[in-house]
Motif scaffolding. Structure first.
Motif, mmCIF file in Angstrom:
data_model
loop_
_atom_site.group_PDB
_atom_site.id
_atom_site.type_symbol
_atom_site.label_atom_id
_atom_site.label_comp_id
_atom_site.label_asym_id
_atom_site.label_seq_id
_atom_site.Cartn_x
_atom_site.Cartn_y
_atom_site.Cartn_z
ATOM 1 N N SER A 102 2.596 1.686 -3.350
ATOM 2 C CA SER A 102 1.132 2.319 -4.324
ATOM 3 C C SER A 102 1.108 3.946 -3.969
ATOM 4 C CB SER A 102 0.060 1.571 -4.103
ATOM 5 O OG SER A 102 -1.129 2.432 -4.813
ATOM 6 N N GLN A 108 -7.578 -4.106 1.242
ATOM 7 C CA GLN A 108 -8.120 -4.833 -0.200
ATOM 8 C C GLN A 108 -6.825 -5.895 -0.589
ATOM 9 O OE1 GLN A 108 -10.798 -4.408 -1.473
ATOM 10 N NE2 GLN A 108 -11.304 -2.978 0.228
ATOM 11 N N GLN A 148 -6.766 1.587 3.742
ATOM 12 C CA GLN A 148 -7.793 0.930 2.827
ATOM 13 C C GLN A 148 -7.228 -0.027 1.769
ATOM 14 O OE1 GLN A 148 -11.135 0.889 3.732
ATOM 15 N NE2 GLN A 148 -11.636 -0.063 2.068
ATOM 16 N N THR A 149 -5.948 0.706 1.468
ATOM 17 C CA THR A 149 -5.645 -0.057 0.176
ATOM 18 C C THR A 149 -4.787 -1.622 0.707
ATOM 19 O OG1 THR A 149 -4.891 1.985 -0.986
ATOM 20 C CG2 THR A 149 -3.747 -0.058 -1.619
ATOM 21 N N ALA A 168 0.901 -1.105 -0.048
ATOM 22 C CA ALA A 168 -0.022 -0.026 0.078
ATOM 23 C C ALA A 168 0.827 1.085 -0.137
ATOM 24 C CB ALA A 168 -1.089 -0.002 1.137
ATOM 25 N N GLU A 205 -4.214 4.497 2.557
ATOM 26 C CA GLU A 205 -3.148 3.578 2.625
ATOM 27 C C GLU A 205 -3.716 2.429 3.319
ATOM 28 O OE1 GLU A 205 -1.969 7.109 1.042
ATOM 29 O OE2 GLU A 205 -2.249 7.057 3.246
#
Length: 498
Positions: free
Chosen positions: A35, A119, A115-116, A32, A113
């Protein structure tokens, strides 16, 4: 620059993922953060984030790949590549392919971050569940499993196997005219477990031969224990089947054990398969006897075995011909699949005519080539001799065992047989020599001289003649299989590409 992640906050946001290892969470958070770093500095940037598992501190480094100096054909990606000419300024003794790390400012680990990361973890959880399911059912591969019909369509039936596992059975793997509805319990054979991106695909079948064999293992304890062995099976799914059984204990009748008291065992199997009628055949080491058993209920009068073509002519009486063949050829087709032999069902009269024709053919061969009277040729035929090669090369004692044959007669017959075979070989060679292969064909790698002359006799004189052919054009040439034919054709075409 190091930053510290509030791990309790991050783990709290991911509390729904119970059973996920701490390492998986750390890897997800690192992904994350990478990203987020790319969002801040550009998607072309190559970065790596490392979290200290104990302290929660993390660092970010930018990665540069050392490449050859750019050209028009291979331009540079300046966001993540560095040419070899400039690389030594950042790393001593740098070489093409090396990765140069350069510290960069880390981004904050905030709500987006987290939340990413969540996932990513959810995805890893699904992948782990899929792999666990696949591993569980790989252990059950080639076994019968039970499921509940979840969905039925024209193309396939989906079964719920429990534990969030589903299996698919194509319509052709269902018994003909078998009607299934959602909620029905169905037993099927697990053919394969295929790994796909969306999860493992479990392939089921109710029409394969293995399904029949596994049902007998359940219904007949002696089969499950290995006392009775099912040697082979053949099915016309939902209609009729045959299985060949053998006992490993002489005290047990394998056919009777599989039938069961008043047919209870075989009936249970039949009921599971929509009323499929099952013939239980006694297996035999002797192929001819095995075929006779497999042709039941038809009574076989005689069998002629052709080892070269792996076929048998099965003779039955005129009144039993339709029974031997079966409806739409079903009985002979199943018997052929069960035994592994190509079976040709003929009447007793046809068998007699074929035998008479064969004897006339052999009589002509022996009288013309051995220069003997009909009675001597007939005696050879009655003793089982079917070719000049057998007369010439079988052990001498086999001929001496024939009543009325002494050593002098046997030696003369063998000499005449060998002389006749030599004459035939010379004639064959002369025929081949009528057309001579070209030098380029004779020199083709992998092609022996004899085969080259055989090809020449077919009009294949040059290397180009051979190169222009397809494998099918050579399929009738003795001793030349499909693989060898393809190899020779490709060798003949090689000079086209030089």
């Amino acid at each position: 620059m190091s930053e510290k992640i509030p791990l309790k906050l991050a783990l709290g946001a991911l509390s729904n993922e119970k059973g996920v290892s701490e390492e998986v969470i750390f890897q997800a958070i690192e992904a994350a953060l990478v990203s987020a770093t790319k969002k801040k500095y550009g998607a072309e940037v190559d970065a790596k984030v490392t979290i200290d598992r104990k302290t929660g501190l993390y660092e970010t480094v930018r990665l540069w790949t050392v490449v050859e100096d750019p050209t028009e054909e291979t331009p540079l990606v300046p966001e993540r590549q560095i040419p070899i000419s400039e690389a030594p300024k950042r790393k001593k003794n740098a070489a093409v392919g090396d990765i140069i790390e350069e510290a960069m400012e880390s981004v904050d680990f905030g709500r987006i971050e987290a939340q990413t990361a969540k996932q990513v973890i959810l995805k890893k959880v699904r992948e782990a569940e899929h792999e666990n399911t696949a591993e569980e059912f790989r252990k059950k591969k080639h076994q019968l499993i039970m499921g509940v019909v979840k969905k039925s369509s024209r193309e396939a039936v989906i079964l719920d196997l429990g534990s969030n596992a589903e299996a698919i059975m194509r319509k052709e793997d269902l018994l003909p005219r078998e009607a299934v509805r959602p909620g029905d319990r169905l037993r099927a054979y697990l053919v394969d477990v295929v790994t796909e991106a969306r999860g493992p695909q479990l392939i089921l079948s109710r029409t394969c031969n293995e399904m029949l064999i596994e049902l007998f293992k359940i219904e007949v304890p002696e089969v499950g224990e290995g006392i009775i062995e099912i040697k082979s099976a053949a099915r016309d799914p939902g209609v009729r089947a045959k299985i060949a059984v053998k006992t490993n204990d002489g005290r047990i009748d394998p056919v009777g054990a599989c039938v069961g008291m008043r047919g209870a065992r075989v009936q249970a199997v039949s009921n599971e398969l929509g009323g499929e009628r099952v013939d239980i055949v006694l297996w035999d080491d002797n192929p001819a006897q095995f075929v006779m058993n497999a042709m039941a209920p038809a009574e076989v009068i005689s069998i002629v075995v052709d080892e070269d073509t792996h076929a048998m002519d099965v003779a039955v009486s005129e009144e039993h011909l339709s029974q031997a063949i079966g409806r739409n050829g079903q009985n002979v087709r199943l018997a052929s699949a069960l035994t592994g032999w190509e079976l040709n069902v003929i009447t007793e009269k046809e068998a007699s005519e074929r035998t008479s024709d064969e004897q006339d053919r052999l009589l002509r061969i022996f009288t013309e080539n051995l220069h003997v009277e009909d009675d001597v040729a007939t005696l050879l035929i009655e003793e089982g001799f079917t070719s000049l090669e057998e007369v010439a090369y079988v052990p001498m004692q086999e001929l001496l065992d024939i009543e009325g044959f002494d050593e002098e007669i046997v030696n003369e017959l063998r000499t005449r047989a060998k002389g006749s075979l030599l004459t035939q070989a010379i004639a064959s060679e002369e025929k081949l020599n009528e057309k001579t292969p070209a030098d380029d064909l004779l020199e083709l790698p992998g092609l022996d001289r004899q085969l080259a002359f055989v090809l020449a006799s077919r009009g294949i004189i040059t290397r180009d003649d051979l190169a222009e052919l397809a494998v099918d054009d050579l399929e009738d040439i003795p001793g030349l299989d499909e693989s060898k034919a393809a190899e020779l054709i490709m060798a003949a075409r090689a000079h086209w590409f030089v």
